[in-house]
Design an enzyme around this catalytic site. Structure first.
Site, short mmCIF file in Angstrom:
data_model
loop_
_atom_site.label_atom_id
_atom_site.label_comp_id
_atom_site.label_asym_id
_atom_site.label_seq_id
_atom_site.Cartn_x
_atom_site.Cartn_y
_atom_site.Cartn_z
N SER A 233 -14.38 -4.32 2.47
CA SER A 233 -14.13 -3.77 1.13
C SER A 233 -13.82 -4.48 0.05
O SER A 233 -14.51 -4.40 -1.24
CB SER A 233 -13.98 -2.34 0.94
OG SER A 233 -12.45 -2.18 1.39
N GLY A 234 -12.82 -5.32 0.04
CA GLY A 234 -12.32 -6.28 -0.86
C GLY A 234 -12.26 -5.85 -2.04
O GLY A 234 -12.30 -6.50 -3.00
N GLY A 235 -11.61 -4.87 -2.42
CA GLY A 235 -11.23 -4.35 -3.81
C GLY A 235 -12.11 -3.31 -4.41
O GLY A 235 -12.06 -3.07 -5.41
N ARG B 227 0.76 -1.16 -0.15
CA ARG B 227 0.08 -0.12 -0.03
C ARG B 227 0.79 1.27 -0.01
O ARG B 227 0.59 2.45 -0.60
CB ARG B 227 -0.77 -0.01 1.25
CG ARG B 227 -1.68 -1.20 1.54
CD ARG B 227 -3.08 -1.18 0.56
NE ARG B 227 -3.79 -2.26 1.08
CZ ARG B 227 -4.05 -3.40 0.51
NH1 ARG B 227 -3.12 -3.48 -0.89
NH2 ARG B 227 -4.75 -4.31 0.86
N LYS C 298 -18.11 -10.75 9.53
CA LYS C 298 -17.28 -9.77 8.43
C LYS C 298 -17.18 -10.55 7.03
O LYS C 298 -16.31 -11.19 6.64
CB LYS C 298 -15.76 -9.42 9.03
CG LYS C 298 -15.21 -8.35 7.96
CD LYS C 298 -13.93 -7.87 8.64
CE LYS C 298 -13.21 -7.32 7.47
NZ LYS C 298 -11.99 -6.17 8.22
N ARG D 16 -9.01 -0.89 2.89
CA ARG D 16 -8.86 -0.06 1.63
C ARG D 16 -9.76 0.94 1.28
O ARG D 16 -9.42 2.14 0.86
CB ARG D 16 -8.49 -0.98 0.47
CG ARG D 16 -7.30 -1.79 0.25
CD ARG D 16 -7.37 -2.85 -0.85
NE ARG D 16 -7.88 -4.08 -0.01
CZ ARG D 16 -8.30 -5.00 -0.80
NH1 ARG D 16 -7.85 -5.26 -1.95
NH2 ARG D 16 -9.06 -6.13 -0.34
N GLU E 14 -14.31 -13.85 9.67
CA GLU E 14 -14.29 -13.11 8.20
C GLU E 14 -13.94 -14.25 7.15
O GLU E 14 -12.93 -14.50 7.19
CB GLU E 14 -12.97 -12.08 8.35
CG GLU E 14 -12.78 -11.49 7.02
CD GLU E 14 -11.64 -10.46 6.81
OE1 GLU E 14 -10.89 -10.08 7.86
OE2 GLU E 14 -11.61 -9.73 5.81
P1 13P Z 1 -10.48 -4.45 2.73
O1 13P Z 1 -11.54 -3.48 3.29
O2 13P Z 1 -9.48 -3.68 2.28
O3 13P Z 1 -11.07 -5.55 2.15
O4 13P Z 1 -9.73 -4.92 4.36
C1 13P Z 1 -10.39 -5.45 5.08
C2 13P Z 1 -9.87 -6.69 6.06
O5 13P Z 1 -9.63 -6.44 7.12
C3 13P Z 1 -9.34 -7.66 5.03
O6 13P Z 1 -8.99 -8.78 6.13
#
Ligand code: 13P
Length: 341
Positions: free
Chosen positions: A262-264, A34, A220, A294, A178
């Site tokens: 958010s996953g991309g 990042r 999550k 992200r 998650e």
């Molecule tokens: P993102 O929202 O960037 O997907 O990250 C969340 C997260 O904690 C992934 O493990």
């Protein structure tokens, strides 16, 4: 306070109305990636400076109820010497900790992976609690492919998530469970919906078998989206309808909160989709909120660029994204707000 009261107290603080979670738990290789994207050197000092920028943002506590930290950050201090977890606690934000140790290929299931870190987990959780953490996070990932995830992959990942969650509750930490179905691939939204449903059914079956108290976890999940390489993005109401169909079928009403990753997705996309999900089920039994990495941080990093003179501007950007997601969590966000001062 009994362990149960303690867990209940943490959950109640995390799911407060209008608030969500900041995932700032990037591992060393991930934060390096990042930082590299915006030309920042990946040093311990830059990581410390960046995370204190986020955590000392004035007013962010109105929209952020908890922050997930990486192990290194638990022991770092803000400019005035205050330990970073204490900076959060003083602002009324609950400090959490990522406790998984990354993923490896799952033998016997080509294309699937499994997350490591169960050995010695109890002792680590006690240490983290001593350093101020009150909740934890563990991520399992599922890649969609012609033959993935496999039945074995789905079963093993669910088992691991449940063992982690049970260990957390035994040590007085609220587990964030998650299971992330990855956005990578050219599959249609329907395939993501089908996989997410199978994954969540397996996860809740395993949580039940491991005697995990559902009232004391947060889920999550990923949203139901078409694969990144499949063509145009789906509209927020389409994403919301598919995501809610799956959640209604697979997530017991005892679960207090669902905090999406958010996953991309892009920052504005993640906010618009969360808003549509809340509008799509105003009487949902679970809080429908965010636990974004992200989508909360990308514009902040771009503004900061590692320069002290940009800290205030970067904090403003973070405050704005947190506020807009706080509104989306109540179905009160509108895209035109992106263009307002
Ligand atoms: P993102 O929202 O960037 O997907 O990250 C969340 C997260 O904690 C992934 O493990």
């Amino acid at each position: 306070m009994s362990v149960d009261d303690d867990l209940q107290d943490t959950v109640a603080r995390l799911v407060r109305a209008g608030k969500g979670i900041l995932a700032a738990d990037e591992s060393l290789p991930t934060i390096a990636k990042r930082f590299a994207a915006v030309g920042i050197e990946a040093t311990a000092e830059n990581r410390r400076a960046y995370r204190s920028l986020l955590f000392t943002t004035p007013g962010a506590d109105a929209f952020i109820s908890g922050v997930i930290l990486f192990e290194e950050t638990l022991a770092q201090r803000a400019g005035d010497g205050t330990p970073l977890p204490e900076v959060l606690a003083r602002a009324g934000i609950v400090p959490g900790i990522k406790v998984d140790q990354g993923k490896v290929p799952l033998a016997g299931a080509p294309g699937d992976e499994v997350t490591q870190g169960l050995d010695g987990l109890g002792a680590r959780l006690r240490t983290y609690r001593g350093l101020g953490a009150r909740f934890a996070k563990w991520r399992e990932v599922y890649t969609i492919g012609p033959h993935n995830p496999t039945l074995l992959g789905i079963a093993v990942n669910a088992e691991v998530l449940a063992r982690y969650a049970a260990a957390c509750q035994a040590e007085g930490l609220v587990p964030i469970v998650e299971p992330e179905v990855l956005i990578d691939g050219d599959h249609p939204l329907e395939r993501c919906e089908e996989v997410t449903l199978e994954v969540l059914h397996a996860v809740f079956d395993a949580l039940h078998r491991h005697r995990v108290t559902l009232e004391h976890i947060l889920l999550k999940p990923s949203m139901v989206l078409p694969g990144k390489a499949s063509g145009p993005k789906a509209a927020p109401d389409v994403v919301a309808a598919a995501t809610l169909r799956v959640l209604k079928r697979a997530v017991p009403a005892a679960v207090p909160g669902i905090n999406f990753l958010s996953g991309g997705q892009g920052p504005e996309e993640a906010t618009a989709n969360l808003n549509a999900i809340n509008l799509g089920f105003p009487t949902a039994p679970w809080a429908l909120s965010f636990s974004y990495g992200r989508a909360l941080q990308e514009p902040v990093l771009k503004t900061w660029e590692g320069k002290p003179e940009n800290v205030v501007a970067a904090q403003r950007v973070f405050h704005r994204r947190a506020r807009l997601n706080g509104l989306a969590r109540q179905g009160a966000y509108q895209p035109r707000m992106e263009r307002e001062a």
